[in-house]
Design a protein around this motif. Structure first.
Motif, PDB file in Angstrom:
ATOM      1  N   LEU A 179       0.602   0.681   2.803  1.00 26.01           N
ATOM      2  CA  LEU A 179       0.565   1.782   1.848  1.00 26.01           C
ATOM      3  C   LEU A 179       0.336   3.131   2.527  1.00 26.01           C
ATOM      4  N   LEU A 180       0.352   3.138   3.853  1.00 25.88           N
ATOM      5  CA  LEU A 180       0.224   4.381   4.610  1.00 25.88           C
ATOM      6  C   LEU A 180       1.612   4.905   4.947  1.00 25.88           C
ATOM      7  N   PRO A 181       1.719   6.162   5.397  1.00 25.47           N
ATOM      8  CA  PRO A 181       3.034   6.697   5.777  1.00 25.47           C
ATOM      9  C   PRO A 181       3.750   5.762   6.746  1.00 25.47           C
ATOM     10  N   ALA A 182       5.035   5.567   6.528  1.00 22.04           N
ATOM     11  CA  ALA A 182       5.799   4.579   7.294  1.00 22.04           C
ATOM     12  C   ALA A 182       5.703   4.797   8.791  1.00 22.04           C
ATOM     13  N   GLU A 183       5.592   6.049   9.215  1.00 16.86           N
ATOM     14  CA  GLU A 183       5.596   6.364  10.648  1.00 16.86           C
ATOM     15  C   GLU A 183       4.414   5.767  11.391  1.00 16.86           C
ATOM     16  N   ILE A 184       3.331   5.455  10.684  1.00 11.18           N
ATOM     17  CA  ILE A 184       2.146   4.947  11.386  1.00 11.18           C
ATOM     18  C   ILE A 184       1.769   3.540  10.931  1.00 11.18           C
ATOM     19  N   ARG A 185       2.679   2.839  10.298  1.00 13.64           N
ATOM     20  CA  ARG A 185       2.336   1.504   9.800  1.00 13.64           C
ATOM     21  C   ARG A 185       2.145   0.495  10.923  1.00 13.64           C
ATOM     22  N   GLY A 186       2.818   0.684  12.039  1.00 14.75           N
ATOM     23  CA  GLY A 186       2.552  -0.161  13.189  1.00 14.75           C
ATOM     24  C   GLY A 186       1.280   0.317  13.861  1.00 14.75           C
ATOM     25  N   ARG A 187       0.426  -0.583  14.287  1.00 13.62           N
ATOM     26  CA  ARG A 187      -0.831  -0.165  14.922  1.00 13.62           C
ATOM     27  C   ARG A 187      -0.524   0.564  16.223  1.00 13.62           C
ATOM     28  N   SER A 188      -0.880   1.814  16.256  1.00 11.00           N
ATOM     29  CA  SER A 188      -0.616   2.643  17.425  1.00 11.00           C
ATOM     30  C   SER A 188      -1.869   2.789  18.255  1.00 11.00           C
ATOM     31  N   ARG A 189      -1.716   3.438  19.392  1.00 15.69           N
ATOM     32  CA  ARG A 189      -2.868   3.667  20.264  1.00 15.69           C
ATOM     33  C   ARG A 189      -3.955   4.467  19.558  1.00 15.69           C
ATOM     34  N   ALA A 190      -3.564   5.307  18.604  1.00 11.69           N
ATOM     35  CA  ALA A 190      -4.532   6.123  17.887  1.00 11.69           C
ATOM     36  C   ALA A 190      -5.440   5.299  16.989  1.00 11.69           C
ATOM     37  N   SER A 191      -5.031   4.086  16.638  1.00 15.22           N
ATOM     38  CA  SER A 191      -5.849   3.256  15.761  1.00 15.22           C
ATOM     39  C   SER A 191      -6.681   2.250  16.544  1.00 15.22           C
ATOM     40  N   GLU A 192      -6.786   2.431  17.852  1.00 14.97           N
ATOM     41  CA  GLU A 192      -7.540   1.488  18.681  1.00 14.97           C
ATOM     42  C   GLU A 192      -8.850   2.068  19.192  1.00 14.97           C
ATOM     43  N   GLY A 193      -9.049   3.387  19.066  1.00 12.04           N
ATOM     44  CA  GLY A 193     -10.294   3.997  19.504  1.00 12.04           C
ATOM     45  C   GLY A 193     -11.245   4.158  18.331  1.00 12.04           C
ATOM     46  N   VAL A 194     -11.863   5.327  18.232  1.00 14.62           N
ATOM     47  CA  VAL A 194     -12.759   5.608  17.118  1.00 14.62           C
ATOM     48  C   VAL A 194     -12.038   5.442  15.790  1.00 14.62           C
ATOM     49  N   SER A 195     -10.784   5.860  15.740  1.00 13.24           N
ATOM     50  CA  SER A 195     -10.015   5.750  14.501  1.00 13.24           C
ATOM     51  C   SER A 195      -9.864   4.304  14.042  1.00 13.24           C
ATOM     52  N   GLY A 196      -9.907   3.365  14.983  1.00 12.97           N
ATOM     53  CA  GLY A 196      -9.779   1.965  14.626  1.00 12.97           C
ATOM     54  C   GLY A 196     -10.969   1.428  13.866  1.00 12.97           C
ATOM     55  N   THR A 197     -12.082   2.164  13.874  1.00 11.42           N
ATOM     56  CA  THR A 197     -13.285   1.715  13.165  1.00 11.42           C
ATOM     57  C   THR A 197     -13.472   2.427  11.835  1.00 11.42           C
ATOM     58  N   ALA A 198     -12.540   3.272  11.441  1.00  9.13           N
ATOM     59  CA  ALA A 198     -12.657   3.975  10.164  1.00  9.13           C
ATOM     60  C   ALA A 198     -12.488   2.991   9.012  1.00  9.13           C
ATOM     61  N   GLY A 199     -13.318   3.151   7.998  1.00  2.19           N
ATOM     62  CA  GLY A 199     -13.247   2.257   6.850  1.00  2.19           C
ATOM     63  C   GLY A 199     -14.069   1.003   7.041  1.00  2.19           C
ATOM     64  N   ALA A 200     -13.759  -0.022   6.260  1.00  2.18           N
ATOM     65  CA  ALA A 200     -14.510  -1.288   6.279  1.00  2.18           C
ATOM     66  C   ALA A 200     -15.991  -1.054   6.004  1.00  2.18           C
ATOM     67  N   THR A 201     -16.299  -0.135   5.102  1.00  4.78           N
ATOM     68  CA  THR A 201     -17.688   0.170   4.768  1.00  4.78           C
ATOM     69  C   THR A 201     -18.195  -0.783   3.687  1.00  4.78           C
ATOM     70  N   PRO A 202     -19.497  -1.032   3.650  1.00  8.82           N
ATOM     71  CA  PRO A 202     -20.021  -2.037   2.715  1.00  8.82           C
ATOM     72  C   PRO A 202     -20.040  -1.565   1.261  1.00  8.82           C
ATOM     73  N   LEU A 203     -19.829  -2.515   0.368  1.00 10.19           N
ATOM     74  CA  LEU A 203     -20.027  -2.310  -1.065  1.00 10.19           C
ATOM     75  C   LEU A 203     -21.259  -3.124  -1.428  1.00 10.19           C
ATOM     76  N   VAL A 204     -22.321  -2.450  -1.812  1.00 11.10           N
ATOM     77  CA  VAL A 204     -23.633  -3.086  -1.953  1.00 11.10           C
ATOM     78  C   VAL A 204     -24.056  -3.115  -3.420  1.00 11.10           C
ATOM     79  N   ARG A 205     -24.460  -4.262  -3.882  1.00 11.02           N
ATOM     80  CA  ARG A 205     -25.009  -4.372  -5.232  1.00 11.02           C
ATOM     81  C   ARG A 205     -26.442  -3.849  -5.218  1.00 11.02           C
ATOM     82  N   ALA A 206     -26.733  -2.841  -6.042  1.00  8.93           N
ATOM     83  CA  ALA A 206     -28.057  -2.219  -6.068  1.00  8.93           C
ATOM     84  C   ALA A 206     -28.752  -2.552  -7.380  1.00  8.93           C
TER      85      ALA A 206
END
Length: 430
Positions: free
Chosen positions: A55-82
């Motif tokens: 669902l991202l722009p087609a140009e970056i749908r393949g995992r590029s070098r930019a998604s392997e550094g800090v950018s590779g850890t963006a997201g995957a944040t917890p959803l916590v029941r409070a």
């Protein structure tokens, strides 16, 4: 690189990225991913932002070098029941903790996508206009690419920026320029700047594309829980059990309107994919600080468009104090189209909510994020939210950068008196 298609949510006009960022009608554009959404299913692999590459722009749908550094850890944040805050909130409360992103805020989602696009496009520069979380995020994500062909970050900040904030941004070694003049005009000027810089500002298409993954994640988490419950007890029906599949409501702070727009975009795509039925779409509620609330003012007045706030004052939620939000009208449309609302809360309620989230739930968040709980309290008190509604408050950024060293003044006890003091303290607590 092939230009990517953009569309306007309001008039339906199309354009091409990166040549355009806004429609002739004046509204912001976003990537047209309807075709991709039609065949989208919850993925079997991937983490964070990149889990939703289809669902991202087609140009970056393949995992590029930019998604392997800090950018590779963006997201995957917890959803916590409070659950401990249910009585306070007046609903069944969930917290989406965006402070778990690498630079401490949801901004990393948009920066990761923006930097990945710059790498794929061979751009030498990626820029932003910010004096806070977004500035740090763009600078860090650009630095994380590494290598001689990595894009350099350019960060434009207002000339009255504090030394502490400047130091926080400068550690990532971007090109930093202080700009004297109107901050809102600076945002607009960069969109058409005659310079080889791809500006990933607050509500530009690349940033919205990345930021919509917040809502994709939380909706997938609810869908996963629904599947798990169905597998544990096929056909079972328990009226006291939690409703799952999607939350009843999602509550976010709103400033530029970019994250609000991105959340709406995600829900539209999930509806197109058949993963959310129309009746299951969460209501979107956006919260502003009362000291600067142009979107909430437009909602109260029943207006179709947001106009700049003429009178504002200082607020503890300074990071969302945007008097002229570039995607304000789009955020207003998102709230109205989902049967939600836009409201504002005063500083005393924001600070009380911030304190509650820390002392009773263990979350240290910035004041802007605390507007969510403050807003939820008001929505519940007015009957807008029911006590059995599943409500997600998106905590957009960490509060560790806002702490005041002088606010904590514990007592001092001599070591020899410790046992006596502990007995007295614990007896008093009991």
């Amino acid at each position: 690189m092939t230009d990517a298609p953009l569309t306007c949510y309001r008039c339906g006009a199309t354009a091409r990225f990166p040549e355009r960022k806004r429609c002739d009608c004046g509204e912001p554009l976003w990537f047209d991913t309807d075709a991709a959404a039609e065949s989208f299913a919850w993925p079997d692999s991937g983490i964070g932002v990149w889990r939703y590459a289809d669902l991202l722009p087609a140009e970056i749908r393949g995992r590029s070098r930019a998604s392997e550094g800090v950018s590779g850890t963006a997201g995957a944040t917890p959803l916590v029941r409070a659950s401990g805050l249910d009585a306070d909130a007046g609903c069944r409360l969930w917290l989406k903790d965006e402070s778990e992103n690498p630079t401490g805020s949801f901004k990393d989602r948009g920066s990761a996508v923006g930097v990945a696009w710059a790498v794929a496009a061979g751009r030498e520069w990626v820029g932003t206009v910010s004096h806070g979380n977004m500035a740090m995020s763009v600078a860090a994500n650009a630095a994380g690419v590494g290598g001689t062909d990595a894009p350099r970050a350019l960060v434009l900040v207002p000339d009255d920026i504090s030394g502490e904030r400047l130091a926080a941004i400068a550690q990532y070694d971007p090109a930093l320029v202080r700009i004297a003049g109107d901050y809102g005009r600076l945002y607009r000027e960069t969109l058409d700047a005659d310079a080889p810089v791809e500006f990933v500002n607050s509500d530009t298409p690349l940033r919205v594309a990345g930021q919509k993954t917040t809502a994709l994640e939380l909706c997938e988490a609810f869908a996963s829980e629904a599947r798990a419950r169905s597998e544990r007890a096929p056909g079972a029906s328990d009226a006291s059990d939690t409703k799952f599949g999607a939350p009843d409501a999602v509550v976010l702070p709103v400033s530029s309107g970019g994250h609000a727009s991105a959340t709406w975009k995600a829900l539209r795509e999930l509806r197109t994919a058949g993963l959310l039925a129309e009746r299951d779409l969460p209501r979107l509620y956006f919260v502003q600080a009362a000291a600067c609330d142009p979107i909430a003012a437009a909602y109260r007045e029943g207006a179709d468009e947001v106009t700049p706030a003429e009178e504002t004052s200082e607020t503890v939620a300074y990071s969302i104090a945007n008097a002229d939000p570039p995607s304000g009208t789009r955020a207003l449309a998102a709230a109205c189209e989902t049967d939600g609302a836009v409201l504002s809360v005063p500083d005393d309620e924001i600070l009380d909510a911030k304190k509650t989230l820390a002392s009773e739930a263990g979350f240290c968040i910035e004041a802007a994020s605390a507007t969510t709980l403050a807003g939820i309290r008001r929505l519940s008190a007015s009957g807008e939210l029911a006590d059995d509604d599943e409500v997600v408050a998106v905590l957009t950024g960490t509060g560790f950068r806002e702490l005041d060293a002088g606010s904590a003044t514990p007592e001092t006890v001599a070591l020899g008196d410790l046992s006596e003091r502990l007995r007295a303290l614990t007896d008093a607590e009991n």
